[in-house]
Design an enzyme around this catalytic site. Structure first.
Site, mmCIF file in Angstrom:
data_model
loop_
_atom_site.group_PDB
_atom_site.id
_atom_site.type_symbol
_atom_site.label_atom_id
_atom_site.label_comp_id
_atom_site.label_asym_id
_atom_site.label_seq_id
_atom_site.Cartn_x
_atom_site.Cartn_y
_atom_site.Cartn_z
ATOM 1 N N THR A 130 -2.204 2.816 2.411
ATOM 2 C CA THR A 130 -3.661 2.716 2.523
ATOM 3 C C THR A 130 -4.109 2.606 3.973
ATOM 4 O O THR A 130 -3.358 2.116 4.833
ATOM 5 C CB THR A 130 -4.139 1.463 1.749
ATOM 6 N N ASP A 131 -5.352 2.992 4.243
ATOM 7 C CA ASP A 131 -5.912 2.796 5.588
ATOM 8 C C ASP A 131 -6.216 1.316 5.849
ATOM 9 O O ASP A 131 -6.483 0.936 6.987
ATOM 10 C CB ASP A 131 -7.172 3.654 5.796
ATOM 11 N N GLU A 132 -6.172 0.496 4.799
ATOM 12 C CA GLU A 132 -6.487 -0.928 4.987
ATOM 13 C C GLU A 132 -5.454 -1.636 5.871
ATOM 14 O O GLU A 132 -5.726 -2.709 6.396
ATOM 15 C CB GLU A 132 -6.615 -1.635 3.634
ATOM 16 N N TYR A 155 -3.471 -8.023 -0.070
ATOM 17 C CA TYR A 155 -3.127 -6.664 -0.495
ATOM 18 C C TYR A 155 -2.706 -5.808 0.698
ATOM 19 O O TYR A 155 -1.626 -5.216 0.713
ATOM 20 C CB TYR A 155 -4.323 -6.021 -1.223
ATOM 21 N N LYS A 159 0.943 -4.077 1.736
ATOM 22 C CA LYS A 159 1.146 -2.637 1.937
ATOM 23 C C LYS A 159 1.685 -2.365 3.342
ATOM 24 O O LYS A 159 2.539 -1.497 3.539
ATOM 25 C CB LYS A 159 -0.166 -1.876 1.709
#
Ligand SMILES: NC(=O)c1ccc[n+]([C@@H]2O[C@H](COP(=O)([O-])OP(=O)(O)OC[C@H]3O[C@@H](n4cnc5c(N)ncnc54)[C@H](O)[C@@H]3O)[C@@H](O)[C@H]2O)c1
Length: 347
Positions: A130-132, A155, A159
């Protein structure tokens, strides 16, 4: 080519499964069937001779070894994860366990299988992230593949950890990996605890449309079928050890996104009077809510020639049509634990 796809009964994984089978790939869908899974998502391909399903947990090394030995895949696409940020605030443990330890077990099983087969050059382990992991942006700037990692939620931290493990298995053990980090997905089969389906389904039910904070948080919206297309391209053409950011080139604030959904619903399922936008309600913000994510898509565009095929307005219109036509699918999922409740409020 046969691909072992983890998390193939979830939202994005099932889009990859459907597209891969449609393109003639063999697919083994490995999924533990958590609360977020739905096998109806892959019902359209379940009878294909190209498709097999294995219910298994990525933390279960013995099950992974058996599945690799049985199906002899040419590649792995790893999407299985705990994926809901709000749930990671209430219960981070499952996120660490599945996203970090589970990815470790899968890497080790893939490595043993790859070594056992004589380290074939064409083998790929594609990690979907993810870009998060890059944290939060201000009003300007975009995430590139070189942006330092700065995860903010349990989260995104889990990741980020999994991304680092995948890179380490490449550099240390030579495992042939590719990685992708994508922006917020939306589209058909999106589990009804995420923003877009929550807004559509609450609107139809005459309920408040909850917007966290003041709705100014910006996301780059990516239609899930475009994402699946990009993932299969990276699997085929991505350079070894390289990561690719995948974005929709569609930055919108949450408030803009919700207003667009309301306008589409006003057109497709008009109310007797007024607009669905009248149901918009501002609620307490998520703790640690990242202000803005934006993807610089130049690497995947310039090196692999990929761009998204739809604008967010087109993709949302297709998505609304899909939810209007598939009430049986989402009604069943609304009964599941935690769905329809506000989660992750207290840090
Ligand atoms: N949804 C997004 O906008 C988004 C954005 C960027 C990245 N991602 C990443 O893409 C991947 C897929 O996301 P999604 O939205 O489809 O998630 P999802 O929650 O809809 O699906 C996850 C799937 O993984 C399975 N799973 C969970 N734990 C498992 C375990 N221990 N063993 C085996 N299977 C397990 C679930 O049963 C489910 O089918 C995730 O890795 C996520 O981090 C998602």
């Amino acid at each position: 080519m046969k691909i072992l796809i983890t998390g193939g009964a979830g939202f994005i994984g099932s889009a990859v499964v459907r597209l891969a089978v449609a393109r003639g790939y063999g697919v083994v869908n490995l999924d533990a069937l958590t609360y977020a899974a739905c096998l109806d998502n892959v019902a359209g391909v379940a009878d294909s001779p190209l498709y097999a399903f294995e219910q298994a947990d990525i933390r279960d090394r013995a099950a992974l070894d058996r599945i690799f030995a049985t199906h002899q895949p040419d590649a792995v696409m790893h999407l299985a994860a705990e994926s809901h940020v709000d749930r990671s605030i209430d219960g981070p443990g499952d996120f660490i366990s599945t996203n970090v330890t589970g990815t470790y077990e899968l890497l080790e099983a893939a490595r043993a299988y790859w070594v056992g087969r004589g380290r074939p050059e064409g083998f790929r382990f594609h990690h979907i992230s993810t870009d998060e992991v890059f944290g939060s942006l201000g009003a300007t700037g975009q995430f590139t593949e070189e942006t330092p990692y700065d995860p903010r939620s349990p989260y995104s931290a889990s990741k980020a950890a999994s991304d680092h493990l995948v890179q380490a298995w490449h550099h240390t053990f030579g495992l042939p990996v590719v990685l992708t980090n994508c922006s917020n997905n939306y589209g058909p089969f999106h589990f009804p605890e995420k923003l877009v389906p929550v807004i559509i389904l609450n609107a139809l039910a005459g309920k408040p449309l909850p917007i966290y904070g003041n709705g100014s948080n910006v996301r780059d919206w990516l239609y899930v079928e475009d994402h699946a297309d990009a993932l299969l391209l990276v699997l085929q053409k991505g350079a070894l050890g390289r990561s690719y950011n995948i974005g929709g080139e569609n930055e919108r604030t949450n408030l803009e996104l919700v207003r667009t959904l309301c306008a589409i619903l006003d057109e497709k399922r008009p109310l007797a009077q007024g607009s669905y936008a009248d149901q918009i309600t501002f609620v307490t913000d998520r703790p640690g809510h990242d202000a803005r994510y934006a993807i610089d898509p130049s690497r995947i565009r310039d090196e692999l020639g990929w761009r998204p095929s739809v604008t967010v307005e087109e993709g949302l219109a297709r998505t609304v049509e899909w939810y209007l036509a598939n009430e049986g699918w989402w009604r069943a999922l609304q009964e599941r634990q935690g769905v329809g409740q506000r989660l992750g409020v207290k840090a």
